[in-house]
Design a protein around this motif. Structure first.
Motif, PDB file in Angstrom:
ATOM      1  N   THR A  15       0.827  -1.210   0.000  1.00 17.38           N
ATOM      2  CA  THR A  15       0.000   0.000   0.000  1.00 17.38           C
ATOM      3  C   THR A  15       0.859   1.258   0.000  1.00 17.38           C
ATOM      4  OG1 THR A  15      -1.802  -1.126   1.171  1.00 17.38           O
ATOM      5  CG2 THR A  15      -1.768   1.281   1.268  1.00 17.38           C
ATOM      6  N   GLY A  16       1.911   1.266   0.819  1.00 13.81           N
ATOM      7  CA  GLY A  16       2.804   2.417   0.861  1.00 13.81           C
ATOM      8  C   GLY A  16       3.485   2.671  -0.475  1.00 13.81           C
ATOM      9  N   LEU A  17       3.954   1.617  -1.128  1.00 15.58           N
ATOM     10  CA  LEU A  17       4.613   1.769  -2.421  1.00 15.58           C
ATOM     11  C   LEU A  17       3.634   2.264  -3.484  1.00 15.58           C
ATOM     12  CD1 LEU A  17       6.900  -1.398  -2.463  1.00 15.58           C
ATOM     13  CD2 LEU A  17       7.641   0.981  -2.346  1.00 15.58           C
ATOM     14  N   LEU A  18       2.414   1.764  -3.454  1.00 19.36           N
ATOM     15  CA  LEU A  18       1.415   2.235  -4.410  1.00 19.36           C
ATOM     16  C   LEU A  18       1.160   3.730  -4.228  1.00 19.36           C
ATOM     17  CD1 LEU A  18      -1.169  -0.710  -4.279  1.00 19.36           C
ATOM     18  CD2 LEU A  18       0.427  -0.191  -6.124  1.00 19.36           C
ATOM     19  N   LEU A  19       1.020   4.161  -2.996  1.00 17.18           N
ATOM     20  CA  LEU A  19       0.817   5.591  -2.730  1.00 17.18           C
ATOM     21  C   LEU A  19       1.995   6.416  -3.213  1.00 17.18           C
ATOM     22  CD1 LEU A  19      -0.846   5.955   0.800  1.00 17.18           C
ATOM     23  CD2 LEU A  19      -1.661   6.909  -1.365  1.00 17.18           C
ATOM     24  N   TRP A  20       3.181   5.893  -3.042  1.00 18.11           N
ATOM     25  CA  TRP A  20       4.388   6.604  -3.473  1.00 18.11           C
ATOM     26  C   TRP A  20       4.358   6.860  -4.978  1.00 18.11           C
ATOM     27  CZ3 TRP A  20       9.175   4.307  -5.714  1.00 18.11           C
ATOM     28  CH2 TRP A  20      10.217   5.249  -5.819  1.00 18.11           C
ATOM     29  N   ALA A  75      -1.886  10.767   4.024  1.00 11.75           N
ATOM     30  CA  ALA A  75      -2.431   9.813   3.055  1.00 11.75           C
ATOM     31  C   ALA A  75      -2.106   8.383   3.468  1.00 11.75           C
ATOM     32  CB  ALA A  75      -1.868  10.104   1.665  1.00 11.75           C
ATOM     33  N   GLY A  76      -0.891   8.155   3.978  1.00  8.62           N
ATOM     34  CA  GLY A  76      -0.510   6.820   4.428  1.00  8.62           C
ATOM     35  C   GLY A  76      -1.359   6.346   5.590  1.00  8.62           C
ATOM     36  N   VAL A  77      -1.622   7.249   6.546  1.00  5.30           N
ATOM     37  CA  VAL A  77      -2.444   6.898   7.706  1.00  5.30           C
ATOM     38  C   VAL A  77      -3.878   6.592   7.275  1.00  5.30           C
ATOM     39  CG1 VAL A  77      -3.391   7.750   9.887  1.00  5.30           C
ATOM     40  CG2 VAL A  77      -1.003   8.222   9.294  1.00  5.30           C
ATOM     41  N   ILE A  78      -4.409   7.421   6.374  1.00  7.49           N
ATOM     42  CA  ILE A  78      -5.773   7.205   5.896  1.00  7.49           C
ATOM     43  C   ILE A  78      -5.872   5.873   5.150  1.00  7.49           C
ATOM     44  CG2 ILE A  78      -7.522   8.048   4.275  1.00  7.49           C
ATOM     45  CD1 ILE A  78      -6.580  10.894   4.993  1.00  7.49           C
ATOM     46  N   ALA A  79      -4.868   5.576   4.335  1.00  5.49           N
ATOM     47  CA  ALA A  79      -4.873   4.309   3.589  1.00  5.49           C
ATOM     48  C   ALA A  79      -4.895   3.124   4.542  1.00  5.49           C
ATOM     49  CB  ALA A  79      -3.660   4.249   2.665  1.00  5.49           C
ATOM     50  N   SER A  80      -4.043   3.166   5.566  1.00  7.91           N
ATOM     51  CA  SER A  80      -4.021   2.064   6.540  1.00  7.91           C
ATOM     52  C   SER A  80      -5.322   1.994   7.318  1.00  7.91           C
ATOM     53  CB  SER A  80      -2.847   2.244   7.505  1.00  7.91           C
ATOM     54  OG  SER A  80      -1.614   2.085   6.850  1.00  7.91           O
ATOM     55  N   GLY A  81      -5.806   3.152   7.747  1.00  4.84           N
ATOM     56  CA  GLY A  81      -7.043   3.174   8.531  1.00  4.84           C
ATOM     57  C   GLY A  81      -8.244   2.667   7.768  1.00  4.84           C
ATOM     58  N   SER A  82      -8.237   2.851   6.430  1.00  8.59           N
ATOM     59  CA  SER A  82      -9.386   2.417   5.641  1.00  8.59           C
ATOM     60  C   SER A  82      -9.579   0.905   5.694  1.00  8.59           C
ATOM     61  CB  SER A  82      -9.205   2.863   4.182  1.00  8.59           C
ATOM     62  OG  SER A  82      -8.180   2.115   3.534  1.00  8.59           O
ATOM     63  N   LYS A  83      -8.482   0.176   5.938  1.00  6.46           N
ATOM     64  CA  LYS A  83      -8.589  -1.284   6.018  1.00  6.46           C
ATOM     65  C   LYS A  83      -9.392  -1.714   7.240  1.00  6.46           C
ATOM     66  CE  LYS A  83      -4.067  -1.974   3.821  1.00  6.46           C
ATOM     67  NZ  LYS A  83      -2.747  -2.640   3.927  1.00  6.46           N
ATOM     68  N   PRO A  95      -7.092   0.574  -0.453  1.00  5.50           N
ATOM     69  CA  PRO A  95      -6.523   1.509   0.537  1.00  5.50           C
ATOM     70  C   PRO A  95      -5.711   2.634  -0.095  1.00  5.50           C
ATOM     71  CG  PRO A  95      -6.243  -0.757   1.260  1.00  5.50           C
ATOM     72  CD  PRO A  95      -6.725  -0.830  -0.155  1.00  5.50           C
ATOM     73  N   ALA A  96      -4.855   2.332  -1.061  1.00  7.62           N
ATOM     74  CA  ALA A  96      -4.048   3.378  -1.683  1.00  7.62           C
ATOM     75  C   ALA A  96      -4.934   4.380  -2.406  1.00  7.62           C
ATOM     76  CB  ALA A  96      -3.041   2.761  -2.648  1.00  7.62           C
ATOM     77  N   ALA A  97      -5.972   3.889  -3.066  1.00 16.32           N
ATOM     78  CA  ALA A  97      -6.874   4.794  -3.790  1.00 16.32           C
ATOM     79  C   ALA A  97      -7.611   5.715  -2.839  1.00 16.32           C
ATOM     80  CB  ALA A  97      -7.863   3.982  -4.624  1.00 16.32           C
ATOM     81  N   ILE A  98      -8.081   5.202  -1.708  1.00 16.38           N
ATOM     82  CA  ILE A  98      -8.828   6.053  -0.774  1.00 16.38           C
ATOM     83  C   ILE A  98      -7.898   7.061  -0.107  1.00 16.38           C
ATOM     84  CG2 ILE A  98      -8.645   4.664   1.331  1.00 16.38           C
ATOM     85  CD1 ILE A  98     -11.813   6.384   0.006  1.00 16.38           C
ATOM     86  N   GLY A  99      -6.624   6.695   0.100  1.00 17.74           N
ATOM     87  CA  GLY A  99      -5.668   7.650   0.654  1.00 17.74           C
ATOM     88  C   GLY A  99      -5.442   8.817  -0.284  1.00 17.74           C
ATOM     89  N   ALA A 100      -5.294   8.526  -1.586  1.00 17.65           N
ATOM     90  CA  ALA A 100      -5.114   9.590  -2.571  1.00 17.65           C
ATOM     91  C   ALA A 100      -6.398  10.387  -2.772  1.00 17.65           C
ATOM     92  CB  ALA A 100      -4.653   8.991  -3.899  1.00 17.65           C
ATOM     93  N   LEU A 101      -7.536   9.695  -2.751  1.00 19.81           N
ATOM     94  CA  LEU A 101      -8.818  10.367  -2.961  1.00 19.81           C
ATOM     95  C   LEU A 101      -9.115  11.356  -1.846  1.00 19.81           C
ATOM     96  CD1 LEU A 101     -11.504  10.660  -4.477  1.00 19.81           C
ATOM     97  CD2 LEU A 101     -12.368   8.703  -3.170  1.00 19.81           C
ATOM     98  N   TRP A 102      -8.772  11.013  -0.628  1.00 22.23           N
ATOM     99  CA  TRP A 102      -9.033  11.888   0.516  1.00 22.23           C
ATOM    100  C   TRP A 102      -8.303  13.220   0.336  1.00 22.23           C
ATOM    101  CZ3 TRP A 102     -12.226  11.062   4.706  1.00 22.23           C
ATOM    102  CH2 TRP A 102     -12.121  11.977   5.752  1.00 22.23           C
ATOM    103  N   LEU A 103      -7.071  13.169  -0.096  1.00 22.72           N
ATOM    104  CA  LEU A 103      -6.311  14.403  -0.309  1.00 22.72           C
ATOM    105  C   LEU A 103      -6.926  15.229  -1.432  1.00 22.72           C
ATOM    106  CD1 LEU A 103      -2.589  13.244   0.002  1.00 22.72           C
ATOM    107  CD2 LEU A 103      -4.136  14.058   1.783  1.00 22.72           C
TER     108      LEU A 103
END
Length: 514
Positions: free
Chosen positions: A91-96, A114-122, A135-143
């Motif tokens: 997930t972290g690498l995808l966000l990167w 974004a990393g925290v949101i991605a992890s929390g979404s799980k 998770p990576a998509a929701i982290g980017a979407l939130w921002l």
């Protein structure tokens, strides 16, 4: 009854691509592929080919990994579940690869968020232990929704990285057998994007080059769309999601000042997938294990919540354990039990002294231990029309998806069933009693005579099954629905043999990693 037929050695035994891919878990293959893509990105940055400085890439990578992996551990403690470190690293690498690379401290805080949101979404955006959106998509979407400065740039969509993504993506798609899903998405994106650009006055060559080499569609399709926990359970539903996400990916849409990005398209697709029948997480209790014949061991689980499945579908089991090898702590298994008892689940696997750490941990697990499983899925089920004759061809432990189906035959099913069970060593034959009880016609293919078969079984002697022996064993093959299950190389070759003999309805179940 025993027949010795000329059987050609048509199946590759060792060092095939599928064999190599099957030696590692899907998570590990995706992780390694992302690492390769990241290394290439740094090389391109150092050489000036990639526009982002290596310092920005490194700073963003460090922050996103620390925030994603660290917050995942904290959320796991808070929710009292076993963390899956490999998943959080992915997930972290995808966000990167999605977020704007930066070394600005203020912007790095947004990357960390974004990393925290991605992890929390799980854990937060989850139904009974299973996350609903990528998770990576929701982290980017939130921002993007709240107009942060670090937007989903998807900088991975550059021509040099696209080529690398396509190469490693081929391996991933080959491993997951999701060719139709990825191909459908890519075709939709290319057609819609090309049409849009041509309507706007672009030339064919320039439009095609932009579509293929300047968008993140390959990375998106391979690493994001195929994420197994957010896919619908059936093949047709997955293709529907691919079409919908492809259209949303390719067409610029703005609503109330918000412009849709790839992450928005994926989240909408994930929600559609959930509505189409996404299964929730499952808690299982190990209630027993027994030898099933040869090297096969059967594991019995109890589910407090009734399970809904059709014989022939599969389930992914999660067995966290220390020092997990490259095959990881999650594995998919065909359900071996009939659907009469919704609280009882059986899976079977080959156990060997040099087996994976997953199997060793499961084999040593105490009765009464609880484990988790992801949703039940798959289309490898018998036709609804019970008057249609079927041919079930199993290679080795590939017999397991047929067990629940064959169990139902003893209850008076109208199916006309022929089973071809290929097992090189007769000592490894399993579930012969169930096969005998099913009243199906059973043909066992072994390299040497199998001396302890039930009287009604036919024994074909030979190292492999070929076109001649298959045609002789099942002369009416062309009128049957054919189901082939086992190692990937076996399934591919036998499926081609069946097609050559006139079969038009063939379903496949690849057992990668067995």
């Amino acid at each position: 009854m025993t027949h010795t037929l000329p059987v050609a050695r048509t199946l590759p035994v060792t060092h095939t691509l599928d064999g190599l891919l099957g030696r590692t878990s899907m998570y590990r293959l995706v992780l390694n592929s992302l690492i390769v893509l990241g290394v290439v990105a740094f090389i391109l940055s150092f050489t000036g080919t990639l526009e982002f400085p290596a310092a920005d890439l490194g700073a963003s990578l460090l922050i996103v990994m620390v925030s994603t992996v660290g917050s995942n551990l904290l959320f796991a403690l808070l929710f009292r579940v076993h963390p899956h470190p490999e998943s959080s690293v992915i997930t972290g690498l995808l966000l990167w690869f999605i977020l704007l690379p930066t070394s600005d401290p203020k912007l790095l805080l947004q990357v960390a968020l974004a990393g925290v949101i991605a992890s929390g979404s799980k854990y937060v955006f989850a139904i009974r232990g299973r996350h609903v959106v990528n998770p990576a998509a929701i982290g980017a979407l939130w921002l993007a929704l709240f107009e942060f400065d670090v937007l989903g740039l998807w900088w991975v969509g550059t021509k040099y990285l696209v080529v690398v993504a396509a190469v490693v993506g081929f391996l991933i798609v080959r491993r997951t057998r999701r060719v139709a899903l990825v191909a459908t998405f890519l075709v939709v994106v290319v057609v819609v994007t090309m049409a849009r650009l041509l309507i706007d006055g672009g030339g064919i060559g320039a439009s095609l080059e932009y579509t293929l080499l300047s968008t993140p569609m390959v990375f998106f399709a391979v690493f994001m769309l195929t994420e197994p926990l957010t896919l619908p359970p059936t093949h047709r539903q997955q293709l529907v999601e691919a079409v919908v996400v492809g259209v949303l990916f390719a067409i610029p849409i703005t609503i109330a000042g918000y412009s849709f990005g790839p992450e928005t398209a994926l989240v909408i697709g994930n929600l559609l997938a959930f509505a189409l029948g996404q299964r929730s997480g499952i808690r299982l209790t190990l209630t027993g294990r027994r030898a099933a014949g040869g090297r096969a061991t059967e594991f019995e689980f109890h589910s407090a919540r009734p399970l809904r499945f059709v014989p022939g579908q599969y389930i992914e089991l999660s067995v966290p354990h220390a020092r997990a090898d490259r095959r990881g702590s999650r594995r998919t298994f065909s359900i071996a039990s009939p659907d009469r008892d919704p609280h009882r689940l059986l899976v079977a696997m080959t156990m060997a002294p040099d087996g994976s750490t997953f199997k060793k941990s499961l084999g040593a697990m105490a009765i009464g231990t609880n484990i988790s499983a992801t949703g039940i899925a798959g289309d490898f089920v018998l036709p609804v029309d019970r008057d249609r004759p079927v041919l079930l061809i199993a290679g080795g432990i590939g017999i397991t998806p047929f067990l629940g189906q064959l169990d139902g035959l003893a209850g008076g099913s109208r199916y006309d069933v022929v089973v071809v069970y290929v097992q090189r060593d007769p000592a490894d034959l399993a579930y012969l009693d169930l096969l005998d009880d099913s009243r199906a016609r059973v043909i066992v293919v072994t390299s040497t005579p199998a001396t302890e078969l039930p009287p009604s079984f036919e024994n074909v002697i030979g190292p492999r099954i070929d076109r001649t022996s298959l045609a002789a064993a099942v002369p009416d093959l062309e009128r049957r629905d054919v189901y082939v299950s086992g190692p990937p190389a076996f399934v591919d070759v036998v499926s081609r043999l069946a097609a050559d003999l006139g079969a038009t309805r063939i379903r496949r179940d690849h057992f990668a990693g067995y």
